[in-house]
Design a protein around this motif. Structure first.
Motif, short mmCIF file in Angstrom:
data_model
loop_
_atom_site.label_atom_id
_atom_site.label_comp_id
_atom_site.label_asym_id
_atom_site.label_seq_id
_atom_site.Cartn_x
_atom_site.Cartn_y
_atom_site.Cartn_z
N GLY A 1 5.15 3.91 -4.73
CA GLY A 1 5.87 4.00 -3.47
C GLY A 1 5.86 2.75 -2.63
O GLY A 1 6.54 2.69 -1.60
N GLY A 2 5.12 1.73 -3.05
CA GLY A 2 5.13 0.50 -2.27
C GLY A 2 6.43 -0.25 -2.45
O GLY A 2 7.28 0.11 -3.27
N GLY A 3 6.60 -1.30 -1.65
CA GLY A 3 7.82 -2.09 -1.75
C GLY A 3 8.03 -2.93 -0.52
O GLY A 3 7.13 -3.11 0.30
N ARG B 1 6.90 5.94 1.78
CA ARG B 1 6.01 7.04 1.45
C ARG B 1 5.25 6.68 0.18
O ARG B 1 5.84 6.50 -0.89
CB ARG B 1 6.79 8.32 1.21
CG ARG B 1 5.90 9.56 1.06
CD ARG B 1 6.68 10.74 0.62
NE ARG B 1 5.94 11.99 0.77
CZ ARG B 1 6.10 13.04 -0.04
NH1 ARG B 1 6.95 12.99 -1.03
NH2 ARG B 1 5.39 14.13 0.18
N LEU B 2 3.96 6.53 0.32
CA LEU B 2 3.10 6.23 -0.81
C LEU B 2 2.60 7.53 -1.43
O LEU B 2 2.35 8.51 -0.73
CB LEU B 2 1.91 5.38 -0.39
CG LEU B 2 2.21 4.09 0.38
CD1 LEU B 2 0.92 3.33 0.66
CD2 LEU B 2 3.20 3.23 -0.37
N SER B 3 2.44 7.50 -2.74
CA SER B 3 1.88 8.64 -3.46
C SER B 3 0.73 8.17 -4.33
O SER B 3 0.72 7.02 -4.79
CB SER B 3 2.94 9.29 -4.37
OG SER B 3 4.03 9.76 -3.62
N CYS B 4 -0.20 9.05 -4.58
CA CYS B 4 -1.34 8.74 -5.45
C CYS B 4 -1.72 10.01 -6.18
O CYS B 4 -2.11 11.00 -5.55
CB CYS B 4 -2.50 8.22 -4.62
SG CYS B 4 -4.05 8.06 -5.52
N TYR C 1 -2.19 -1.35 -0.60
CA TYR C 1 -2.74 -0.06 -0.21
C TYR C 1 -3.39 0.60 -1.43
O TYR C 1 -2.78 0.70 -2.50
CB TYR C 1 -1.64 0.83 0.35
CG TYR C 1 -1.23 0.42 1.74
CD1 TYR C 1 -0.51 -0.75 1.95
CD2 TYR C 1 -1.59 1.18 2.85
CE1 TYR C 1 -0.16 -1.16 3.24
CE2 TYR C 1 -1.24 0.79 4.14
CZ TYR C 1 -0.53 -0.37 4.32
OH TYR C 1 -0.18 -0.76 5.59
N TYR C 2 -4.62 1.05 -1.22
CA TYR C 2 -5.40 1.68 -2.28
C TYR C 2 -5.71 3.12 -1.91
O TYR C 2 -6.11 3.40 -0.78
CB TYR C 2 -6.72 0.94 -2.49
CG TYR C 2 -6.59 -0.49 -2.93
CD1 TYR C 2 -6.49 -1.52 -2.01
CD2 TYR C 2 -6.59 -0.82 -4.29
CE1 TYR C 2 -6.38 -2.84 -2.40
CE2 TYR C 2 -6.48 -2.14 -4.70
CZ TYR C 2 -6.38 -3.14 -3.75
OH TYR C 2 -6.27 -4.44 -4.17
N CYS C 3 -5.59 4.01 -2.86
CA CYS C 3 -6.03 5.38 -2.63
C CYS C 3 -7.37 5.59 -3.30
O CYS C 3 -7.76 4.86 -4.22
CB CYS C 3 -5.01 6.39 -3.15
SG CYS C 3 -4.89 6.48 -4.94
N TYR C 4 -8.09 6.60 -2.81
CA TYR C 4 -9.34 6.98 -3.44
C TYR C 4 -9.43 8.50 -3.48
O TYR C 4 -8.74 9.20 -2.73
CB TYR C 4 -10.55 6.40 -2.69
CG TYR C 4 -10.85 7.07 -1.38
CD1 TYR C 4 -10.27 6.60 -0.20
CD2 TYR C 4 -11.69 8.18 -1.29
CE1 TYR C 4 -10.51 7.22 1.01
CE2 TYR C 4 -11.94 8.79 -0.08
CZ TYR C 4 -11.35 8.30 1.07
OH TYR C 4 -11.59 8.93 2.26
N ALA C 5 -10.29 8.97 -4.36
CA ALA C 5 -10.54 10.40 -4.45
C ALA C 5 -12.01 10.63 -4.78
O ALA C 5 -12.56 9.93 -5.64
CB ALA C 5 -9.66 11.03 -5.52
N GLY D 1 -7.52 3.87 -7.01
CA GLY D 1 -6.32 3.44 -7.71
C GLY D 1 -6.24 1.93 -7.80
O GLY D 1 -7.10 1.22 -7.27
N GLN D 2 -5.21 1.46 -8.46
CA GLN D 2 -5.07 0.03 -8.70
C GLN D 2 -4.40 -0.70 -7.54
O GLN D 2 -4.39 -1.92 -7.49
CB GLN D 2 -4.26 -0.21 -9.99
CG GLN D 2 -2.74 -0.11 -9.83
CD GLN D 2 -2.24 1.31 -9.61
OE1 GLN D 2 -2.98 2.28 -9.75
NE2 GLN D 2 -0.96 1.43 -9.27
N GLY D 3 -3.86 0.06 -6.61
CA GLY D 3 -3.22 -0.54 -5.44
C GLY D 3 -1.71 -0.61 -5.58
O GLY D 3 -1.18 -0.81 -6.68
N THR D 4 -1.04 -0.47 -4.47
CA THR D 4 0.41 -0.65 -4.42
C THR D 4 0.72 -1.55 -3.23
O THR D 4 0.18 -1.37 -2.13
CB THR D 4 1.14 0.71 -4.33
OG1 THR D 4 2.56 0.50 -4.40
CG2 THR D 4 0.82 1.46 -3.04
#
Length: 122
Positions: free
Chosen positions: A8-10, A19-22, A93-97, A113-116
């Protein structure tokens, strides 16, 4: 193993939205907190927002009022709706869980995640 994949990055002009998704996949018993951090060159990774498994949310000042975090537990996916974007939101932007891979002791793991990349032009 557990994998997180962001999308979702750009590139977006100032004032725009993304809108970012992970999505998390792999050996997952349950996921507790999920969230987003961001990082710009030369700076430490900073928190943006987080959400619990029962949808309690928390935002850093940089995100409050402009960003909204949500999740779909059935899909093991977290989202970050970003509105009114500013050039200073430009970052990776990085997501985590926080994942439990089983129900027993010692099953907790933290994954990223690897980042966007998000670029906001002025």
């Amino acid at each position: 193993q557990v994998h997180l994949v962001e999308s979702g990055g750009g590139l977006v002009p100032a004032g725009g939205s993304l809108r970012l998704s992970c999505s998390a996949s792999g050996t997952i018993f349950k996921i507790t907190d999920m969230g987003w951090y961001r990082q710009t060159p030369g700076k430490l990774r900073e928190p943006v927002a987080r959400i619990t498994s029962d949808d309690n949310t928390a935002y850093e000042d940089l995100a409050r009022g402009r960003f909204a975090i949500s999740r779909d537990n059935a899909k093991n996916t977290v989202y970050l709706q970003m509105d009114s974007l500013l050039p200073e939101d430009t970052a990776v932007y990085y997501c985590y869980a926080n994942v439990y891979t089983c129900s027993g002791f010692g099953c907790y793991e933290n994954h990223w995640g690897q980042g966007t990349r998000v670029t906001v032009s002025s």
